[in-house]
Design a protein around this motif. Structure first.
Motif, PDB file in Angstrom:
ATOM      1  N   ASN A  24       0.823  -1.208   0.000  1.00 30.44           N
ATOM      2  CA  ASN A  24       0.000   0.000   0.000  1.00 30.44           C
ATOM      3  C   ASN A  24       0.855   1.255   0.000  1.00 30.44           C
ATOM      4  N   ALA A  25       1.905   1.240   0.810  1.00 35.25           N
ATOM      5  CA  ALA A  25       2.760   2.423   0.921  1.00 35.25           C
ATOM      6  C   ALA A  25       3.525   2.675  -0.370  1.00 35.25           C
ATOM      7  N   PHE A  26       4.117   1.617  -0.937  1.00 36.20           N
ATOM      8  CA  PHE A  26       4.979   1.786  -2.103  1.00 36.20           C
ATOM      9  C   PHE A  26       4.182   2.055  -3.376  1.00 36.20           C
ATOM     10  N   LEU A  27       2.995   1.467  -3.495  1.00 41.99           N
ATOM     11  CA  LEU A  27       2.219   1.574  -4.730  1.00 41.99           C
ATOM     12  C   LEU A  27       1.219   2.713  -4.694  1.00 41.99           C
ATOM     13  N   ALA A  28       1.229   3.501  -3.616  1.00 40.88           N
ATOM     14  CA  ALA A  28       0.274   4.606  -3.525  1.00 40.88           C
ATOM     15  C   ALA A  28       0.434   5.529  -4.727  1.00 40.88           C
ATOM     16  N   GLU A  46       0.547   5.308 -11.279  1.00 41.39           N
ATOM     17  CA  GLU A  46       1.769   4.771 -10.670  1.00 41.39           C
ATOM     18  C   GLU A  46       2.997   5.441 -11.269  1.00 41.39           C
ATOM     19  N   ALA A  47       2.975   5.638 -12.585  1.00 42.22           N
ATOM     20  CA  ALA A  47       4.116   6.287 -13.240  1.00 42.22           C
ATOM     21  C   ALA A  47       4.298   7.708 -12.718  1.00 42.22           C
ATOM     22  N   VAL A 516      12.517  -3.372 -11.496  1.00 43.16           N
ATOM     23  CA  VAL A 516      11.570  -2.596 -10.690  1.00 43.16           C
ATOM     24  C   VAL A 516      10.139  -2.975 -11.039  1.00 43.16           C
ATOM     25  N   GLU A 517       9.864  -3.158 -12.344  1.00 43.18           N
ATOM     26  CA  GLU A 517       8.505  -3.522 -12.739  1.00 43.18           C
ATOM     27  C   GLU A 517       8.137  -4.913 -12.241  1.00 43.18           C
ATOM     28  N   LEU A 523       4.552  -6.942  -5.762  1.00 46.89           N
ATOM     29  CA  LEU A 523       3.953  -6.207  -4.649  1.00 46.89           C
ATOM     30  C   LEU A 523       2.448  -6.047  -4.833  1.00 46.89           C
ATOM     31  N   ARG A 524       2.000  -5.904  -6.082  1.00 43.24           N
ATOM     32  CA  ARG A 524       0.555  -5.777  -6.314  1.00 43.24           C
ATOM     33  C   ARG A 524      -0.197  -6.991  -5.792  1.00 43.24           C
TER      34      ARG A 524
END
Length: 714
Positions: A24-28, A46-47, A516-517, A523-524
């Motif tokens: 949640n934190a990283f993908l906000a 996200e980009a 990274v992707e 993470l998703r």
């Protein structure tokens, strides 16, 4: 597991909840997903978050998602945070950018690469967006110098699906616009932070983009003796200023031969015209330069000669050069005789295209070539079949005559152009075009791309395909076809090797962003079925094969991941990917001492690095900065005693500026100052109003908060 609060202020919970908290934190992403009439997609939001981080840290970012995934609207989402935005792009994209900006309610100004190449630099903006940024990859051009000056006090956002055309140095040159020398020294973590790149498959899943079928190859009959005949062609007479080299001419003729017999014939005829112009000049006693040769007009089989005495000075006896021109001309005429009046090869190409139209009667087809003569020849052979258009730099044509470029595009791609489909008589279902349409045009009405010839860079092939396989396509599948290079086995192998090397250069760029992707995709999956509280900070312990941790941290309002997989603390994407895998272990009992030690490691890492994700620029590795630091020291040491306090104060300001963010333009300015001695210190120290500077020496350690943490227990 019952949630309890640890002595470190973290809520001890299950690994599943801790993983969801990290995700949640990283993908906000940005909450504002609507811009005017445009609704941004999740991958664009996200980009935006990634690009904003890169802009705040490095002063620039590169978005190189595949063609057709909405980079324009992602850039405009970034632009809405700035008051003054300048877009630089090929002139053909001017209307597209203004229309897109208007639909998003974002104000921009526009300049073309072509105008910058002609000289003049507009006032610098707050945000500079370079679309199709690969057009700026050559630092030796006037265009590059103008862009570097524009970027001197601006944030810079580069957009290009194909930032590497020939070699990795292309991307180093692009990034140097805002990074200067540092662009060649980036770590994998820094490169991954600057470059945002999602592969087509990921974008396809997010946007329902069409699936591109594997490339189908078609062979046509060729005369394999022609390449050797081209290589054996007597060299031309070089121009007096060294231009018109034989190797370059041979290379061009080989490429034309690889496209079509029509393209080769046209190239040879142009060589004859140029040889005729050179001979006329030599017969007047003048050995021409490139500028003087341009005084002749050569078009459609004719040469308009000026009086040689009006454009140059006599050069004495040039009879030997005349003999060399005649020898070259005879070689060209011999090559032309080898080309049949009726080309079996061009006939076969037309027949294959006709067959593809019959077998795919329900889809529109666009065929690309590097050469106008190739598409015009095929148009002449196919136009009677109906519903065909040709488009080149000289305009468009259908069977009934000339039409405008805009008419060709709307007839062929009415849905992408936002217009009603043309009536049956004027509908275009096959478009033959040169690479002028390989950038900045939406052709997603088509369902097939044909490569009539192979460019010498895979980037161009990707651009061609990207005109069709893009967001908004009504096709589930896009077909791709190509004519196999007409060459001997040895030549084919050599061409394929060149393309493979260039493809590998592109892959090497994408490694960091690709990791990274992959990490982001994993993470998703941690979101599934879990919604941790937003007000809590979580920690958990999992069983793993080695000690370490994975943490999501807030540093200066940026969320970053850091981790350890048994050796040291890092933000390197490869290590983080390993940490993500380790974090998926089963729950284990937590140890408060281990938790406290882990938190101390995190804070120590941040303190030493000043910030994560590449804030530290290591100016000592920059040659220009090292020289400037040395000059500052000499200036202080050699100054007179009564002047030393003032000189030292100026030197201090100068050191801060040298240690700050610096692009190519500012580095060039500093290089010029290096030779001016201590008097340059005042100029340097008082130039803060012209160049933005964020000195590493004045940066405070980041304010850090650990949002979620998973500790690995062997």
């Amino acid at each position: 597991m019952e949630q309890v609060e640890s002595t470190a202020g973290l809520t001890i919970t299950t690994a599943k909840i801790a993983r969801a908290a990290i995700a949640n934190a990283f993908l906000a992403a940005d909450a504002a997903s609507t811009m005017g009439s445009i609704e941004l997609q999740p991958h664009q939001l996200e980009a935006c978050a990634r690009l904003r981080d890169a802009l705040s840290i490095f002063g620039g970012a590169l978005l190189c998602d595949p063609v057709g995934t909405g980079k324009t609207f992602t850039a405009l989402a970034i632009a809405r945070s700035y008051r003054n935005v300048k877009v630089v792009a090929p002139s053909v994209l001017r209307n597209m950018w203004h229309e897109a900006a208007e639909s998003c309610g974002v104000s921009i100004s526009f300049a073309s690469y072509e105008s910058l190449s002609r000289g003049g630099v507009p006032p610098p903006p707050e945000l500079l967006i370079l679309d199709e940024a690969h057009h700026a990859r050559n630092p030796a051009t006037r265009r590059f110098a103008a862009l570097a000056a524009l970027a001197a006090s601006s944030d810079v956002l580069l957009l290009s699906a194909t930032p590497i055309h020939n070699r990795r140095h292309d991307i180093v040159s692009l990034l140097s616009i805002f990074l200067g020398e540092r662009a060649s020294m980036l770590s994998s973590a820094e490169l991954a932070a600057i470059v945002t790149r999602r592969e087509r498959q990921a974008a396809r899943s997010a946007l329902a983009m069409p699936l591109v079928k594997p490339l189908r190859w078609y062979a046509v009959p060729v005369n394999d003796e022609l390449p050797q005949a081209i290589l054996s062609l007597p060299p031309p007479v070089p121009l007096r200023d060294g231009g018109d080299g034989g190797a370059l001419i041979t290379h061009s003729l080989i490429r034309q031969w690889a496209s079509s017999d029509a393209a080769l014939r046209a190239g040879l005829n142009r060589r004859r015209l140029k040889a005729s112009a050179i001979r006329s000049s030599l017969e007047s006693g003048i050995w021409p330069t490139a500028r003087e040769l341009a005084s002749w007009t050569m078009a459609e089989g004719s040469v308009q000669l000026t009086f040689a005495s009006l454009i140059g000075d006599a050069d004495g006896d040039v009879s030997q050069l005349v003999d060399a021109v005649d020898l070259h001309d005879r070689g060209i005429r011999e090559l032309l005789r080898r080309l049949p009046a009726e080309s079996e090869r061009d006939t076969a190409m037309a027949s294959i295209i006709r067959g593809l139209r019959l077998s795919h009667a329900d889809i529109r087809i666009v065929a690309f070539s590097q050469y106008e003569e190739t598409v015009r020849e095929l148009f002449s052979r196919l136009s009677r079949d109906g519903h065909i258009a040709v488009l080149t730099g000289n305009g468009g044509r259908v069977a009934g005559g000339r039409i405008t470029r805009a008419e060709v595009i709307t007839r062929f791609a009415p849905h992408a152009s936002g217009v009603a489909r043309a009536d049956r008589a004027n509908d275009v279902t096959l478009l033959l075009t040169t690479d002028l349409l390989s950038e900045g045009v939406n052709l997603q009405d088509a369902g097939m791309v044909i490569h009539l010839d192979l460019p010498w860079t895979p980037a161009r092939m990707e651009q061609r395909l990207g005109r069709v396989a893009r967001y908004g396509s009504r096709h589930r599948i896009v077909h791709a076809c190509a004519f196999r290079p007409p060459a001997s086995a040895e030549t084919v192998v050599r061409i394929e090797r060149i393309l493979a090397i260039k493809t590998q250069e592109t892959v090497s760029l994408r490694n960091g962003p690709r990791v990274v992707e992959e990490l982001t995709t994993r993470l998703r999956s941690w979101h599934t079925g879990v919604t941790p509280g937003n007000s809590s900070r979580f920690a958990a312990t999992v069983q793993a094969g080695k000690p370490g941790f994975l943490a999501a941290c807030s540093i200066d309002d940026r969320v970053v991941l850091i981790g350890s997989a048994g050796a040291g603390v890092t933000d390197d994407p490869d290590t983080l990917t390993e940490c993500v895998a380790l974090a998926e272990g089963a729950d284990a009992s937590i140890d408060n001492d281990t938790l406290e030690n882990t938190l101390q490691m995190i804070h120590k890492h941040v303190a030493l690095a000043s910030a994560l994700a590449g804030v530290s620029h290591s100016p000592a590795r920059s040659l220009v900065r090292r020289k400037m630091y040395a000059q500052l020291s000499r200036a202080v040491e050699t100054s007179r005693a009564h002047e030393r306090p003032d000189v030292a104060a100026i030197a201090h300001l100068a050191r801060n500026e040298i240690g700050g963010r610096m692009g190519k333009f500012r580095e060039t300015e500093l290089s010029r100052l290096l030779a001016t001695g201590s008097s340059s210190l005042k100029v340097l120290a008082t130039s803060h109003d012209r160049v933005r500077s964020t000195s590493a020496s004045s940066r405070k350690p980041g304010e850090i908060s650990v949002l979620a943490l998973i500790v690995f227990k062997p």
